[in-house]
Design a protein around this motif. Sequence first.
Motif, PDB file in Angstrom:
ATOM      1  N   ALA A  45     -59.864  24.168  39.101  1.00 47.79           N
ATOM      2  CA  ALA A  45     -59.717  23.382  37.868  1.00 47.79           C
ATOM      3  C   ALA A  45     -60.616  23.926  36.766  1.00 47.79           C
ATOM      4  CB  ALA A  45     -60.032  21.916  38.143  1.00 47.79           C
ATOM      5  N   GLN A  46     -61.825  24.311  37.116  1.00 48.94           N
ATOM      6  CA  GLN A  46     -62.741  24.887  36.132  1.00 48.94           C
ATOM      7  C   GLN A  46     -62.224  26.230  35.614  1.00 48.94           C
ATOM      8  OE1 GLN A  46     -66.338  24.845  38.530  1.00 48.94           O
ATOM      9  NE2 GLN A  46     -67.179  23.228  37.229  1.00 48.94           N
ATOM     10  N   THR A  60     -55.014  19.812  38.376  1.00 49.88           N
ATOM     11  CA  THR A  60     -55.844  20.180  39.527  1.00 49.88           C
ATOM     12  C   THR A  60     -56.984  19.188  39.715  1.00 49.88           C
ATOM     13  OG1 THR A  60     -55.250  22.502  39.178  1.00 49.88           O
ATOM     14  CG2 THR A  60     -57.138  22.065  40.601  1.00 49.88           C
ATOM     15  N   TYR A  61     -57.606  18.749  38.627  1.00 43.17           N
ATOM     16  CA  TYR A  61     -58.632  17.703  38.742  1.00 43.17           C
ATOM     17  C   TYR A  61     -58.019  16.428  39.329  1.00 43.17           C
ATOM     18  CZ  TYR A  61     -62.208  20.140  35.928  1.00 43.17           C
ATOM     19  OH  TYR A  61     -63.159  21.007  35.466  1.00 43.17           O
ATOM     20  N   THR A  62     -56.825  16.087  38.890  1.00 43.36           N
ATOM     21  CA  THR A  62     -56.149  14.886  39.397  1.00 43.36           C
ATOM     22  C   THR A  62     -55.845  15.041  40.886  1.00 43.36           C
ATOM     23  OG1 THR A  62     -55.238  14.411  37.223  1.00 43.36           O
ATOM     24  CG2 THR A  62     -54.134  13.400  39.104  1.00 43.36           C
ATOM     25  N   GLU A  63     -55.385  16.210  41.274  1.00 45.30           N
ATOM     26  CA  GLU A  63     -55.126  16.453  42.696  1.00 45.30           C
ATOM     27  C   GLU A  63     -56.404  16.331  43.513  1.00 45.30           C
ATOM     28  OE1 GLU A  63     -53.489  19.862  45.797  1.00 45.30           O
ATOM     29  OE2 GLU A  63     -53.317  20.233  43.647  1.00 45.30           O
ATOM     30  N   LEU A  64     -57.496  16.874  42.991  1.00 46.18           N
ATOM     31  CA  LEU A  64     -58.788  16.781  43.669  1.00 46.18           C
ATOM     32  C   LEU A  64     -59.177  15.312  43.865  1.00 46.18           C
ATOM     33  CD1 LEU A  64     -61.562  17.745  44.722  1.00 46.18           C
ATOM     34  CD2 LEU A  64     -62.241  18.051  42.330  1.00 46.18           C
ATOM     35  N   TYR A  73     -67.492  15.317  43.018  1.00 48.83           N
ATOM     36  CA  TYR A  73     -67.223  15.874  41.688  1.00 48.83           C
ATOM     37  C   TYR A  73     -66.596  14.792  40.811  1.00 48.83           C
ATOM     38  CZ  TYR A  73     -67.764  20.123  44.437  1.00 48.83           C
ATOM     39  OH  TYR A  73     -68.238  21.097  45.275  1.00 48.83           O
ATOM     40  N   ASP A  74     -66.860  14.839  39.531  1.00 50.64           N
ATOM     41  CA  ASP A  74     -66.301  13.860  38.591  1.00 50.64           C
ATOM     42  C   ASP A  74     -64.904  14.299  38.154  1.00 50.64           C
ATOM     43  OD1 ASP A  74     -68.149  11.721  38.304  1.00 50.64           O
ATOM     44  OD2 ASP A  74     -69.510  13.099  37.272  1.00 50.64           O
ATOM     45  N   ALA A  75     -64.007  14.344  39.119  1.00 49.24           N
ATOM     46  CA  ALA A  75     -62.670  14.866  38.873  1.00 49.24           C
ATOM     47  C   ALA A  75     -61.862  13.982  37.935  1.00 49.24           C
ATOM     48  CB  ALA A  75     -61.943  15.059  40.198  1.00 49.24           C
ATOM     49  N   TRP A  76     -61.882  12.655  38.152  1.00 51.07           N
ATOM     50  CA  TRP A  76     -61.112  11.776  37.271  1.00 51.07           C
ATOM     51  C   TRP A  76     -61.615  11.862  35.836  1.00 51.07           C
ATOM     52  CZ3 TRP A  76     -56.519  10.573  38.183  1.00 51.07           C
ATOM     53  CH2 TRP A  76     -56.066  10.144  39.430  1.00 51.07           C
ATOM     54  N   PHE A  77     -62.920  11.886  35.661  1.00 54.35           N
ATOM     55  CA  PHE A  77     -63.478  11.953  34.311  1.00 54.35           C
ATOM     56  C   PHE A  77     -63.126  13.280  33.649  1.00 54.35           C
ATOM     57  CE2 PHE A  77     -66.673  12.470  31.022  1.00 54.35           C
ATOM     58  CZ  PHE A  77     -66.653  11.219  30.418  1.00 54.35           C
ATOM     59  N   LEU A  82     -59.792  16.126  29.487  1.00 55.93           N
ATOM     60  CA  LEU A  82     -58.774  17.121  29.128  1.00 55.93           C
ATOM     61  C   LEU A  82     -57.547  16.445  28.528  1.00 55.93           C
ATOM     62  CD1 LEU A  82     -59.014  19.567  32.142  1.00 55.93           C
ATOM     63  CD2 LEU A  82     -59.547  20.078  29.759  1.00 55.93           C
ATOM     64  N   TYR A  83     -57.098  15.358  29.159  1.00 57.34           N
ATOM     65  CA  TYR A  83     -55.944  14.637  28.614  1.00 57.34           C
ATOM     66  C   TYR A  83     -56.231  14.129  27.200  1.00 57.34           C
ATOM     67  CZ  TYR A  83     -53.729  14.565  33.241  1.00 57.34           C
ATOM     68  OH  TYR A  83     -53.144  14.913  34.420  1.00 57.34           O
ATOM     69  N   GLU A  84     -57.441  13.638  27.000  1.00 56.38           N
ATOM     70  CA  GLU A  84     -57.797  13.073  25.700  1.00 56.38           C
ATOM     71  C   GLU A  84     -58.002  14.146  24.630  1.00 56.38           C
ATOM     72  OE1 GLU A  84     -61.256  10.280  23.669  1.00 56.38           O
ATOM     73  OE2 GLU A  84     -61.621  11.157  25.629  1.00 56.38           O
ATOM     74  N   LYS A  85     -58.830  15.133  24.920  1.00 55.06           N
ATOM     75  CA  LYS A  85     -59.273  16.066  23.884  1.00 55.06           C
ATOM     76  C   LYS A  85     -58.378  17.287  23.707  1.00 55.06           C
ATOM     77  CE  LYS A  85     -64.017  14.567  24.488  1.00 55.06           C
ATOM     78  NZ  LYS A  85     -65.324  14.875  25.019  1.00 55.06           N
TER      79      LYS A  85
END
Length: 115
Positions: A45-46, A60-64, A73-77, A82-85
């Motif tokens: 994801a990074q 990928t963060y969402t899958e994690l 890891y702060d995957a949801w945040f 990313l969705y927001e910005k």
Amino acid sequence: EDRLKLKEDDEEFKASTPASLLTLRRTARQGGATPVAEFALWRLAQEYRDRRLYEQSAATYTELATRFPGTRYDAWFSAAELYEKQLRDPDRARTAYRNVPSNSSKYDQAQKKIQ
């Protein structure tokens, strides 16, 4: 692979990419529920984010976060930001912010974003 700057053809992106990215993707997909798969998803994801592949990074963060609900890891945040910005998708951002666990160091920030 990174140190040697190895490259490989990537079938998904139809381009030459760092071999380490392909290794991370393979490990994430084949690693099941192992800690190495969790780490591979985080790094993948990074890598996507660093390459400005924001949709792939957020997914990928969402899958994690989904595969490893207790992840450190702060995957949801990260997905929410990313969705927001970058992706300018307030609905998916709000959904991701709502999923930030209460034990996360980013929980208070996420709650403010929801309100």
